[in-house]
Design an enzyme around this catalytic site. Structure first.
Site, PDB file in Angstrom:
ATOM      1  N   ASN A  63      -1.220   5.068   7.637  1.00 53.95           N
ATOM      2  CA  ASN A  63      -0.988   3.858   6.837  1.00 53.95           C
ATOM      3  C   ASN A  63      -0.932   2.642   7.771  1.00 53.95           C
ATOM      4  O   ASN A  63       0.031   2.470   8.516  1.00 53.95           O
ATOM      5  CB  ASN A  63       0.335   4.037   6.081  1.00 53.95           C
ATOM      6  CG  ASN A  63       0.687   2.841   5.210  1.00 53.95           C
ATOM      7  OD1 ASN A  63       0.153   1.749   5.385  1.00 53.95           O
ATOM      8  ND2 ASN A  63       1.604   3.049   4.284  1.00 53.95           N
TER       9      ASN A  63
ATOM     10  N   CYS B  77       2.316  -3.785   2.464  1.00 61.30           N
ATOM     11  CA  CYS B  77       0.992  -3.157   2.348  1.00 61.30           C
ATOM     12  C   CYS B  77       0.132  -3.801   1.268  1.00 61.30           C
ATOM     13  O   CYS B  77      -1.056  -3.497   1.164  1.00 61.30           O
ATOM     14  CB  CYS B  77       1.154  -1.669   2.103  1.00 61.30           C
ATOM     15  SG  CYS B  77       2.118  -0.865   3.392  1.00 61.30           S
TER      16      CYS B  77
ATOM     17  N   HIS C  37      -5.314   1.165  -0.949  1.00 59.25           N
ATOM     18  CA  HIS C  37      -4.430   1.192   0.222  1.00 59.25           C
ATOM     19  C   HIS C  37      -4.254   2.644   0.650  1.00 59.25           C
ATOM     20  O   HIS C  37      -4.071   3.527  -0.185  1.00 59.25           O
ATOM     21  CB  HIS C  37      -3.086   0.558  -0.157  1.00 59.25           C
ATOM     22  CG  HIS C  37      -2.028   0.759   0.881  1.00 59.25           C
ATOM     23  ND1 HIS C  37      -2.266   0.535   2.215  1.00 59.25           N
ATOM     24  CD2 HIS C  37      -0.734   1.184   0.792  1.00 59.25           C
ATOM     25  CE1 HIS C  37      -1.162   0.812   2.895  1.00 59.25           C
ATOM     26  NE2 HIS C  37      -0.230   1.216   2.062  1.00 59.25           N
TER      27      HIS C  37
END
Ligand code: COA
Length: 333
Positions: free
Chosen positions: A285, A114, A255
């Site tokens: 996500n 990520c 994020h």
């Protein structure tokens, strides 16, 4: 170092929406449980033959259009890919052909989960800063839904699919759009999030005790503790490095992993809600793509005014983390 300009940004998410209520068909859970712990209501997933390649292609097309550069102007492609549909040919090589970028340019993927977008931006900055390449296409694209264990309610509630892309180039006006950037990792805690490849030893030798499943395995509690204890202070340091005061930065674009983690960074920076870009509710996500998706959608929805500054931050498997303070020029998306 030569200054870098962020010339264009784009994103793409698949059409198919899976709501929290839909997940109740897979296991015992509820919209209330998921939303209160994560801030997620729904996520997008690829279906049929659609993959991260399609998403990455669309995102890259949009970033190229906005940048004003043509495929032949790109002299390097870097993709942040942690859940690509294939290990090789890489996402970058596949996109090179699909986008019609001439064959001679280098194209490679990097895996920083990520944090991939920030890692790719740092690598691109090194190349441009040193005068090695002039105009670089960065793509962050993952089809997480294909490596999610849909029987594990602790992880499959979190992830969604998506792609983001950025065209970065040597600045033509001497202004550097990267005010500060830093990337970091700690492999000693890497077991918190793992995806182990399915494998086998040569049939003539002893087999390994365990073979990978190719699915995400995560200790959510430990990841949560890691994120809230490491990331907020780290973001503050990255802001200090930029020479700016946190109150002078217009937006936090973090994020999108968990709304409560986003709030822990927001609280540290003492930012009001209007400065914090969160769209986790609708996408979950999307790993490295989450920052560019939030950025461009924020502009589309009028939450972000261009001609401003933003602090980006990412964290994820590895464990890896990174942050950047950037300028958002008018017209980039
Ligand atoms: N629905 C209902 N119950 C669930 C559930 C679900 N989807 N998932 C887990 N549970 C249950 C567990 O079985 C457990 O029950 P038990 O106490 O009877 O054993 C209980 O809820 C608590 O589980 P736990 O895993 O401790 O929950 P949590 O409060 O830590 O929340 C996460 C789980 C995943 C939401 C949270 O840990 C998290 O968001 N972590 C960060 C993960 C992340 O961001 N990863 C990506 C980083 S890039």
């Amino acid at each position: 170092m030569k200054p870098l300009k962020i010339a264009g940004i784009g994103y793409c998410v698949p059409e198919t929406v899976i709501t929290n209520d839909d997940l109740t068909k897979l296991y015992e859970t509820s919209d209330e449980w998921i939303y209160s712990r994560t801030g997620i209501k729904e996520r997008r997933v690829v279906s049929g033959n659609e993959t991260a390649i399609d998403l990455g292609y669309n995102a890259a097309q949009k970033a190229l259009n906005k940048s004003g550069f043509k495929p032949e102007d790109i002299d390097c492609i870097i993709s942040a890919a942690s859940a690509p549909p294939q290990l090789y040919p890489t996402l970058s090589c596949t996109l090179q052909t699909k986008l019609g970028i001439p064959n001679q340019v280098p194209a490679f993927d990097l895996t920083a989960a990520c944090t991939g977008l920030i890692y790719a931006l740092q690598v691109a900055r090194g190349f441009i800063g040193a005068g090695i390449y002039k105009t670089i296409l960065i793509v962050a694209a993952d089809n997480n839904s294909k490596i999610t264990n849909w029987e594990d309610r602790g992880t499959s509630i979190l992830f969604g699919d998506g792609a983001g892309a950025m065209v970065v180039t040597e600045s033509d006006d001497g202004v550097d759009d990267i005010l500060s950037i830093d990337i970091s990792a700690d492999g000693s805690i890497g077991q918190m999030i793992q995806t182990n490849m399915p494998s086998q030893c040569c049939p003539l030798v002893e087999q390994a005790d365990e073979v990978g499943t190719g699915k995400i395995i995560m200790n959510g509690k430990d990841v949560y503790k890691f994120a809230v204890s490491t990331v907020p202070a780290y973001v503050e340091k990255c802001i200090e490095k930029s020479g700016m005061k946190s109150e002078d930065i217009d937006y936090l674009i973090p994020h999108q992993a968990n709304q409560r983690i986003i709030e822990s960074i927001q609280n540290r920076l003492k930012y009001t809600d209007d400065k914090v870009i969160s769209n986790i509710k609708y996408y979950g996500n999307t790993s490295a793509a989450s920052i560019p998706i939030a950025l461009v959608e924020g502009v589309e929805q009028g939450k972000i005014k261009l001609g401003s500054t933003a602090v980006l931050c990412g964290f994820g498997a590895g464990m890896t983390w990174g942050a950047a303070v950037i300028r958002l020029r008018k017209g980039i998306c």
